[in-house]
Design an enzyme around this catalytic site. Structure first.
Site, PDB file in Angstrom:
ATOM      1  N   ASP A  31       0.864  -1.272   0.566  1.00 34.89           N
ATOM      2  CA  ASP A  31      -0.158   0.614  -0.423  1.00 34.89           C
ATOM      3  C   ASP A  31       0.774   1.215  -0.043  1.00 34.89           C
ATOM      4  O   ASP A  31       2.149   1.184   0.297  1.00 34.89           O
ATOM      5  CB  ASP A  31      -0.990   0.249   1.093  1.00 34.89           C
ATOM      6  CG  ASP A  31      -1.881  -0.809   1.994  1.00 34.89           C
ATOM      7  OD1 ASP A  31      -2.405  -1.141   0.094  1.00 34.89           O
ATOM      8  OD2 ASP A  31      -1.827  -1.328   2.250  1.00 34.89           O
TER       9      ASP A  31
ATOM     10  N   TYR B 236       7.051  -9.315   7.277  1.00 31.08           N
ATOM     11  CA  TYR B 236       6.946  -7.753   7.575  1.00 31.08           C
ATOM     12  C   TYR B 236       7.826  -8.128   8.519  1.00 31.08           C
ATOM     13  O   TYR B 236       6.981  -8.740   9.640  1.00 31.08           O
ATOM     14  CB  TYR B 236       5.523  -7.415   6.667  1.00 31.08           C
ATOM     15  CG  TYR B 236       5.364  -7.655   5.585  1.00 31.08           C
ATOM     16  CD1 TYR B 236       5.486  -6.437   5.243  1.00 31.08           C
ATOM     17  CD2 TYR B 236       4.166  -8.701   5.380  1.00 31.08           C
ATOM     18  CE1 TYR B 236       4.026  -6.034   4.195  1.00 31.08           C
ATOM     19  CE2 TYR B 236       3.497  -8.348   4.324  1.00 31.08           C
ATOM     20  CZ  TYR B 236       3.626  -7.254   3.143  1.00 31.08           C
ATOM     21  OH  TYR B 236       2.430  -7.393   1.694  1.00 31.08           O
TER      22      TYR B 236
END
Length: 270
Positions: A51, A109
């Site tokens: 994003d 992540y």
């Protein structure tokens, strides 16, 4: 011929990964640069669509081409046309069975969170920020409820296009380090906004707004409205995409971030 590339980028400089009409995305920048170098249009397929504001350290893409170039020629030639906020780290020919997205069996992540009464302009776009202390033990207890194979509907965005909300979350590691708390999320795959929604809930528990057991209730509800708001993207880094050993995908260069030694120590920890 199929070519895989390892990509790093500063997500703060782009409106996400996926190509958009305005052209201000990582994919647009990469494909423009590939076209300049190769003198032909090349379409890339990515491991994970990040994003706006989310950084890439171990992003992987592939494309098909008839051009025969040396591996490092793809690196040097493409980088010559890329902005300073994006860089190809490696290039490698792959068999047709390789697919940047579908051949991957796990993603990792990291989230860097700055915990201090006053925000730091030196960390703008690089780390998330909260101004109140967080209870690390409570967050660890809460995270334990999420590990395993579950329906993560409560942590997916309304725009998520995944066919199934069921994912296997292998690990959530949490480690304080001075004024920072570092988080590691490793799973077979993630839903849209899933990591940021998990972060929002963990921070809410860390602030004492909910007990650790609340995360189990949110998970069981499968209702996004029951969870905390989506957390800020600035401290989130796609660090690693795992592939079968047969493809011999080069490791990500995590040494390019100041917290790499802390992140390495998070491996295998909770």
């Amino acid at each position: 011929m199929r070519i895989a590339l390892g990509i790093q980028y500063d997500g703060a400089a782009f409106c996400g990964w996926q190509s958009q009409p305005h052209g201000k995305t990582v994919q647009d920048a990469l494909e423009r640069s590939l076209a300049e170098f190769a003198q032909t249009s090349l379409h890339t397929t990515v491991a994970g669509r990040t994003d706006t504001g989310v950084h890439g350290l171990g992003q992987v893409v592939h494309f098909d081409t008839d051009l025969d170039r040396a591996d490092f020629s793809w690196v040097r030639g493409t980088n010559a046309f890329l902005p300073p906020t994006v860089a190809v780290q490696w290039a490698k020919p792959m068999p047709d069975t390789f697919h940047a997205r579908f051949a991957a069996f796990e993603r990792t992540y990291y989230y860097a969170l700055y915990v201090h009464p006053v925000r730091s302009p030196m960390l703008a776009g690089r780390a998330g920020w909260v101004h109140t202390p967080l209870d690390v033990d409570a967050m660890r207890e809460a995270a334990a409820h999420l590990v395993g194979e579950h329906d993560f509907s409560a942590f997916r965005s309304s725009e998520c296009q995944a066919k199934s909300p069921v994912k296997h979350l292998y690990q959530i590691g949490i480690r304080p380090d001075g004024d920072f708390i570092h988080f590691r999320f490793r799973a077979n795959a993630f839903l849209h906004h899933m990591v940021r929604n998990l972060m929002g809930c963990l921070v809410a528990v860390g602030r004492g707004r909910y007990p650790s057991s609340w995360l189990a209730e949110v998970l069981e509800s499968r209702d996004r409205d029951c969870a905390a708001p989506t957390f800020m993207p600035e401290g989130l880094y796609l660090a690693h995409v795992g592939y079968p050993a047969e493809f011999a995908v080069p490791p990500a260069q995590l040494g390019s971030v100041p917290w790499s030694s802390v992140w390495a120590d998070l491996d295998g920890r909770t």
